[in-house]
Design an enzyme around this catalytic site. Sequence first.
Site, PDB file in Angstrom:
ATOM      1  N   GLU A  94      15.468  88.356  46.665  1.00  0.00           N
ATOM      2  CA  GLU A  94      15.545  86.929  46.342  1.00  0.00           C
ATOM      3  C   GLU A  94      16.956  86.523  45.959  1.00  0.00           C
ATOM      4  OE1 GLU A  94      11.259  87.046  44.104  1.00  0.00           O
ATOM      5  OE2 GLU A  94      13.064  86.492  43.020  1.00  0.00           O
ATOM      6  N   CYS A 107      22.733  83.110  42.190  1.00  0.00           N
ATOM      7  CA  CYS A 107      22.259  84.299  41.476  1.00  0.00           C
ATOM      8  C   CYS A 107      21.807  85.301  42.534  1.00  0.00           C
ATOM      9  CB  CYS A 107      21.089  83.884  40.571  1.00  0.00           C
ATOM     10  SG  CYS A 107      20.308  85.266  39.740  1.00  0.00           S
ATOM     11  N   CYS A 114      13.634  97.247  41.342  1.00  0.00           N
ATOM     12  CA  CYS A 114      14.502  97.830  40.306  1.00  0.00           C
ATOM     13  C   CYS A 114      13.789  99.034  39.711  1.00  0.00           C
ATOM     14  CB  CYS A 114      14.809  96.808  39.210  1.00  0.00           C
ATOM     15  SG  CYS A 114      15.931  97.450  37.930  1.00  0.00           S
ATOM     16  N   CYS A 118      11.925  97.330  33.001  1.00  0.00           N
ATOM     17  CA  CYS A 118      11.788  96.508  31.786  1.00  0.00           C
ATOM     18  C   CYS A 118      10.425  95.816  31.873  1.00  0.00           C
ATOM     19  CB  CYS A 118      12.911  95.473  31.703  1.00  0.00           C
ATOM     20  SG  CYS A 118      14.542  96.238  31.732  1.00  0.00           S
ATOM     21  N   CYS A 121       9.811  92.056  33.028  1.00  0.00           N
ATOM     22  CA  CYS A 121      10.533  91.602  34.214  1.00  0.00           C
ATOM     23  C   CYS A 121       9.715  91.826  35.486  1.00  0.00           C
ATOM     24  CB  CYS A 121      11.856  92.354  34.292  1.00  0.00           C
ATOM     25  SG  CYS A 121      12.742  92.091  35.842  1.00  0.00           S
ATOM     26  N   SER A 196      25.599  91.356  35.246  1.00  0.00           N
ATOM     27  CA  SER A 196      24.681  91.576  34.131  1.00  0.00           C
ATOM     28  C   SER A 196      24.077  92.976  34.217  1.00  0.00           C
ATOM     29  CB  SER A 196      23.556  90.527  34.184  1.00  0.00           C
ATOM     30  OG  SER A 196      22.638  90.739  33.130  1.00  0.00           O
ATOM     31  N   LEU A 220      20.209  92.546  25.954  1.00  0.00           N
ATOM     32  CA  LEU A 220      19.855  93.332  24.755  1.00  0.00           C
ATOM     33  C   LEU A 220      18.365  93.239  24.433  1.00  0.00           C
ATOM     34  CD1 LEU A 220      22.543  92.824  21.949  1.00  0.00           C
ATOM     35  CD2 LEU A 220      21.889  94.951  23.088  1.00  0.00           C
ATOM     36  N   HIS A 221      17.915  92.050  24.124  1.00  0.00           N
ATOM     37  CA  HIS A 221      16.501  91.743  23.858  1.00  0.00           C
ATOM     38  C   HIS A 221      15.898  92.410  22.612  1.00  0.00           C
ATOM     39  CE1 HIS A 221      16.902  89.864  27.677  1.00  0.00           C
ATOM     40  NE2 HIS A 221      16.785  90.960  28.390  1.00  0.00           N
ATOM     41  N   CYS A 338      13.571  86.143  37.841  1.00  0.00           N
ATOM     42  CA  CYS A 338      13.894  87.345  38.593  1.00  0.00           C
ATOM     43  C   CYS A 338      12.655  88.043  39.181  1.00  0.00           C
ATOM     44  CB  CYS A 338      14.599  88.234  37.578  1.00  0.00           C
ATOM     45  SG  CYS A 338      14.983  89.870  38.004  1.00  0.00           S
TER      46      CYS A 338
END
Length: 350
Positions: A94, A107, A114, A118, A121, A196, A220-221, A338
């Site tokens: 995307e 973006c 991935c 996470c 996500c 990022s 970070l989160h 995302c």
Amino acid sequence: MDTNINLLDLNVNVLQEKLEALGEPKYRTKQLWHAIYQNHIGTLQEATTLPIGLRKILHDKFRLGNLTQINELASKDKHTTKVLFGLPDGHNIETVLMSYKRRRTVCISTQAGCALGCVFCATGQMGLDRHLTVGEIVEQVLWASRKLRVSGQKLTNIVFMGMGEPFHNYTNSIAALNRLEDSSGMGIGARRVTVSTAGHAKAIKRFANERRRERLAVSLHAAEDKLRDKLMPINRRFPLDELMAACRMYSSITKRRISFEWALIDNINDSEEHARDLCALIDNIDCHVNVIPLNPTDQFHGNRSNEDATMKFKSQLDQSGIPCTIRVRRGLDISAGCGQLKSENTGGTS
Ligand code: SAH
Ligand code: SF4
């Protein structure tokens, strides 16, 4: 026959070798490079500075790009366009184009899927299909530039914040940055590009040592290992101590400001105490915090924080003198988060 070669994967020297092998003089490389990266041609036939015969030979021998548009969605306000591309091996990626008053930002993805998983996500929920090639990364920017040109506009910024972890595909991401910034091609200023990372400490140090001039964002989160381990499995490999040491090293070598990303999740990482922990963690680092309201995804049951919690979180940062922006949610009606468009097209993650 080289039809399996994507011209966008070739650097200028290799392109020159290919053209020389066809008996072409050096200046043809420059003309073709210019056509691709400055005129943003969509097909080789559009490279009108080249003789028709050569265009045909190139068309027969090579491909110009790997991406096929499968789906395109524009948000109601028309400020955000999201496109789903198919790759030749059947995987999808995307790209999102966002138009602000003074900025047009694309973006882009660096991987199909991935590997970092996470939990909040949509891309992480899919797992990794594969790394993108240099050409596949760069082609997303060419797509955005072409699209903007139709309305007489120019791309101003690029963020490596689509699908994938740029530092897991380090070599191709860096080669793509070099290609995008090449002054004889697209000539995009490094300061207009943001990379990022979910916190690959080793690669952050490498990025610093290589004196890269792009902006760095670190997701970070969470400000303590127990929670971050749960949200972002990469934290088990590079715990916060190591990550923050890498960020401090980056700061001291490059003297550049880091952006820390924080997706606010209701009752998980959004209390004033969480905010104070964050302030302590990033104390003395030249930085900016981007607070992102969580985008809902299928497989994560957390909710986005309410406005009250969001404002209280921000005011803790304000009190500590840490610059903080609450990022505007864009394109929510087109699943601009995302990995989300792909999830919808494939009926969920697999
Ligand atoms: N892999 C890189 C870049 C791509 S993700 C990284 O993780 O930084 C881009 C940003 O979107 C990251 O800050 C990521 O944490 C955030 N993000 C991912 N899923 C999200 C969600 N559901 N809601 C809000 N932000 C999300
Ligand atoms: Fe990968 Fe970034 Fe999503 Fe984490 S947030 S799974 S690193 S794309």
